[in-house]
Write a protein that holds these residues in place. Structure first.
Motif, short mmCIF file in Angstrom:
data_model
loop_
_atom_site.label_atom_id
_atom_site.label_comp_id
_atom_site.label_asym_id
_atom_site.label_seq_id
_atom_site.Cartn_x
_atom_site.Cartn_y
_atom_site.Cartn_z
N ILE A 349 0.84 -1.21 0.00
CA ILE A 349 0.00 0.00 0.00
C ILE A 349 0.87 1.25 0.00
O ILE A 349 0.60 2.22 -0.71
N ALA A 350 1.94 1.25 0.83
CA ALA A 350 2.84 2.40 0.86
C ALA A 350 3.49 2.63 -0.49
O ALA A 350 3.58 3.76 -0.97
N LEU A 351 3.94 1.54 -1.12
CA LEU A 351 4.55 1.67 -2.43
C LEU A 351 3.56 2.21 -3.46
O LEU A 351 3.92 3.01 -4.33
N LEU A 352 2.32 1.76 -3.38
CA LEU A 352 1.30 2.20 -4.31
C LEU A 352 1.04 3.70 -4.15
O LEU A 352 0.95 4.43 -5.14
N ASN A 353 0.94 4.17 -2.92
CA ASN A 353 0.68 5.59 -2.67
C ASN A 353 1.85 6.46 -3.13
O ASN A 353 1.65 7.54 -3.69
N ILE A 354 3.07 5.99 -2.87
CA ILE A 354 4.23 6.74 -3.33
C ILE A 354 4.28 6.74 -4.86
O ILE A 354 4.61 7.73 -5.50
N GLY A 355 3.92 5.61 -5.45
CA GLY A 355 3.94 5.51 -6.91
C GLY A 355 3.00 6.49 -7.59
O GLY A 355 3.26 6.93 -8.70
N LYS A 356 1.92 6.86 -6.91
CA LYS A 356 0.97 7.80 -7.50
C LYS A 356 1.62 9.15 -7.78
O LYS A 356 1.34 9.80 -8.78
N ILE A 357 2.50 9.59 -6.86
CA ILE A 357 3.16 10.87 -7.08
C ILE A 357 4.38 10.73 -7.98
O ILE A 357 4.69 11.60 -8.78
N ILE A 358 5.07 9.57 -7.87
CA ILE A 358 6.27 9.36 -8.69
C ILE A 358 5.90 9.26 -10.16
O ILE A 358 6.52 9.87 -11.02
N ASP A 359 4.86 8.47 -10.47
CA ASP A 359 4.53 8.18 -11.86
C ASP A 359 3.83 9.33 -12.57
O ASP A 359 3.77 9.34 -13.79
N ASN A 360 3.31 10.29 -11.81
CA ASN A 360 2.59 11.36 -12.48
C ASN A 360 3.18 12.74 -12.19
O ASN A 360 4.05 13.19 -12.94
N PRO A 361 2.82 13.42 -11.11
CA PRO A 361 3.30 14.80 -10.94
C PRO A 361 4.83 14.92 -10.85
O PRO A 361 5.41 15.80 -11.49
N TRP A 362 5.48 14.06 -10.05
CA TRP A 362 6.92 14.19 -9.87
C TRP A 362 7.68 13.90 -11.16
O TRP A 362 8.52 14.70 -11.59
N MET A 363 7.39 12.78 -11.79
CA MET A 363 8.12 12.42 -13.00
C MET A 363 7.83 13.39 -14.14
O MET A 363 8.72 13.71 -14.94
N ASN A 364 6.60 13.88 -14.21
CA ASN A 364 6.25 14.85 -15.24
C ASN A 364 7.03 16.15 -15.05
O ASN A 364 7.64 16.67 -15.98
N ALA A 365 7.02 16.66 -13.80
CA ALA A 365 7.73 17.90 -13.51
C ALA A 365 9.23 17.72 -13.67
O ALA A 365 9.93 18.62 -14.16
N ARG A 366 9.73 16.56 -13.28
CA ARG A 366 11.16 16.30 -13.41
C ARG A 366 11.58 16.27 -14.88
O ARG A 366 12.63 16.82 -15.25
N ALA A 367 10.78 15.64 -15.73
CA ALA A 367 11.09 15.60 -17.16
C ALA A 367 11.10 17.00 -17.76
O ALA A 367 11.96 17.35 -18.58
N LEU A 368 10.15 17.83 -17.32
CA LEU A 368 10.10 19.21 -17.80
C LEU A 368 11.29 20.02 -17.28
O LEU A 368 11.79 20.91 -17.96
N ALA A 369 11.75 19.70 -16.06
CA ALA A 369 12.92 20.39 -15.51
C ALA A 369 14.16 20.10 -16.35
O ALA A 369 14.99 20.99 -16.58
N LEU A 370 14.31 18.86 -16.81
CA LEU A 370 15.44 18.50 -17.65
C LEU A 370 15.43 19.29 -18.96
O LEU A 370 16.46 19.79 -19.42
N LYS A 371 14.25 19.40 -19.56
CA LYS A 371 14.13 20.16 -20.80
C LYS A 371 14.37 21.65 -20.57
O LYS A 371 15.06 22.32 -21.34
#
Length: 556
Positions: A349-371
């Motif tokens: 459950i903890a992994l699933l909840n963390i994955g919600k932010i990693i797979d969407n807002p965090w990874m999206n913003a991180r990819a945009l930060a690289l660009k």
């Protein structure tokens, strides 16, 4: 604007003897050699790391040293001229020359003015070096460049005062000639109004000669003052002139939302250096610039980038920090001295909840930060802020943007970047502690490279581990590369606290231009409410005092 112009502050001191001028020059010479040698040591470190890993270093070390030596020799020649050419010729820098102590600020002001007018730029390496010798009156340099008419009128008044003093003593001015007569007759009125630069320069030379100044430096200062409008155009760039939108629009192919927002600037009163700040997430649109109101002095701008993505990230981070998941993560971290075993021990459950932010807002913003970082690197390399030193400051993903920009610049020929970046302050940076990359960045930065980290940033620990597959993250621990200043920000106990603590962290590491009053306001109006909100949500449920303190946690 013709106020506060004091040309005397940016011309060589008149009351120094020949021996004193030689002493000043030798001090400058030795300190410059020491500064040059330290910069060369940084590129040696980078080269050794790359060679040890089997990478082909090519000719970049030789190219960097060639550009570095050219900068140092040119600046030394400026100092030699300002000190009225002691010795038969300007010496060549010797890597074995040592350092010493002493210095005269007025002489340094003159060297800076001569450096700026002869090169039509202000190297970040020059500023980093000279500011370590004695305080520089950069306002006097700027006011002289932007108000040449006032500077010349001031010179005329000084000459007239000297003539009056001589007349009172009954002395005859045998060598007045047509030069001074023409000057006194008003030929210099309106330097920027069409008078030929050679004529203006010759007249200024006459005035400076009457004030006891001679040598090649006088002619160069006069020529620089006469052509100050061209110097200012090259020095202050597009943003100094206010045309920001057109410049940025040419760099928005990869990033949809990008803008330069003024934080603290004054119209028609640009400074000799500029500061660019980058926020890592946004609670509101104002967070683009609000965290950086703690600065004064240099022109300060904020980089606005991908506002929608950063606001979505802010909401997701806030939800995660207040959730039971992060409390569980904190508890697991406290139980273990080695953080690398954490993910395998977390519940599904903890992994699933963390994955919600990693797979969407965090990874999206991180990819945009690289660009965005690559775009910022392109902007910086094109001298969008002018040919003047720039300091970069950011936290969280804002630091990632800056780091990517520096990586971009590090791949360019050294001759294009040798004096571009002055200082860099990075806090809570989600980048690996890769020695080769950090060594490349250290070689690029002319002044300070500060890594601000917090061992208690559990959110950054988990997000970075999941997205980069590494616990060795700069925002969590020191970077072991020569020349990187590692500052532990002990008051930051969670990733969301960087927003309210950034001013205090900058003050603690003695960053230039930080205003104590503004820092205290930020602590009361931003940091304290964040802390209260987290405590009300139960964010302080896990205490690290006792058997496991933050300093005992390993991120290996």
């Amino acid at each position: 604007m013709a106020t506060n112009v004091d040309f005397a502050k940016v011309t060589p001191p008149r009351d120094l003897t020949e021996a004193e001028r030689e002493t000043v020059f030798l001090h400058f010479f030795r300190r410059l050699a020491s500064h040059r040698n330290l910069a060369a040591l940084y590129v040696e470190t980078e080269d050794a790391i790359l060679r040890a890993s089997g990478d082909d270093t090519g000719s970049f070390k030789d190219d960097f040293n060639a550009a570095l030596n050219q900068w140092a020799q040119d600046l030394l020649h400026n100092a030699w001229l300002v000190c009225q050419e002691p010795g038969k010729e300007c010496p060549t820098l010797d890597p074995l020359v040592d350092t010493s102590t002493a210095g005269l600020p007025q002489t340094l002001n003159a060297i800076v003015l001569l450096h700026v007018t002869t090169s039509q730029s202000y190297s970040a390496r020059t500023r980093a070096f000279i500011s370590g010798l004695a305080p520089i009156d950069e306002r006097a340099v700027v006011s002289t460049l932007k108000n040449p008419d006032s500077a010349i009128q001031q010179l005329q008044k000084q000459v007239q005062d000297i003539r009056a003093q001589h007349a009172e003593r009954g002395q005859t001015l045998r060598n007045v000639g047509m030069g001074l007569g023409a000057v006194a007759g008003g030929i210099l009125i309106g330097v920027t109004g069409g008078l030929a630069a050679p004529l203006v320069g010759a007249s200024i030379t006459t005035l400076l000669g009457w004030l006891g100044m001679g040598g090649t430096a006088v002619g160069l200062l006069a020529s620089g003052l006469a052509s100050s409008s061209f110097v200012c155009g090259a020095l202050f760039g597009a943003y100094g002139a206010g045309s920001t939108a057109q410049m940025v629009s040419r760099h928005t192919r990869e990033v949809r939302d990008l803008a330069i927002v003024p934080v603290r600037t004054q119209k028609d009163q640009e400074t000799l250096a500029v500061r660019l700040c980058v926020s890592g997430w946004l609670d509101t649109q104002e967070d683009v610039h609000a965290p950086w109101s703690v600065f004064e002095g240099d022109d300060t701008f904020a980089l606005q980038w991908e506002v929608d993505a950063l606001q979505a990230l802010s909401g997701a981070l806030s939800t995660l920090v207040k959730s039971q998941t992060i409390k569980y993560v904190q508890a697991e971290i406290v139980k273990r001295t080695v953080l690398a075993s954490l993910l395998s021990a977390l519940s599904p459950i903890a992994l699933l909840n963390i994955g919600k932010i990693i797979d969407n807002p965090w990874m999206n913003a991180r990819a945009l930060a690289l660009k965005t970082g690559a775009v910022l690197g392109d902007l910086l390399s094109s001298r969008a802020f002018g040919n003047r030193p720039i300091t970069l400051t950011g936290y969280s993903l804002g630091s990632l943007v800056i780091f990517e920009a520096l990586k971009y610049l590090g791949d360019l020929p050294p001759s294009e970047t040798i004096g571009l970046i002055e200082d860099v302050y990075l806090f809570g940076t989600p980048v690996p502690n890769d020695m080769a990359t950090w060594a490349s960045v250290r070689r690029l930065v002319c002044g300070r490279l500060v890594n601000g980290y917090s061992g208690g940033d559990y959110v950054l620990a988990v997000l970075s581990r999941a997205s980069d597959a590494s616990w060795a993250v700069a925002g969590l621990q020191p970077v072991d590369v020569k020349g990187v200043e590692n500052i532990e920000c002990k008051d930051v106990e969670g990733h969301l606290q960087w927003r309210g603590m950034i001013g205090k962290c900058l003050r603690d590491c003695q960053a230039s231009g930080v205003v104590d009053e503004e820092v205290n306001i930020q602590l009361q109006e931003v940091a304290k409410p964040i802390q209260v909100e987290l405590e009300m949500a139960g964010g302080d449920a896990v205490k690290t005092t006792g058997a496991r303190s933050r300093s005992e946690i390993s991120y290996s």
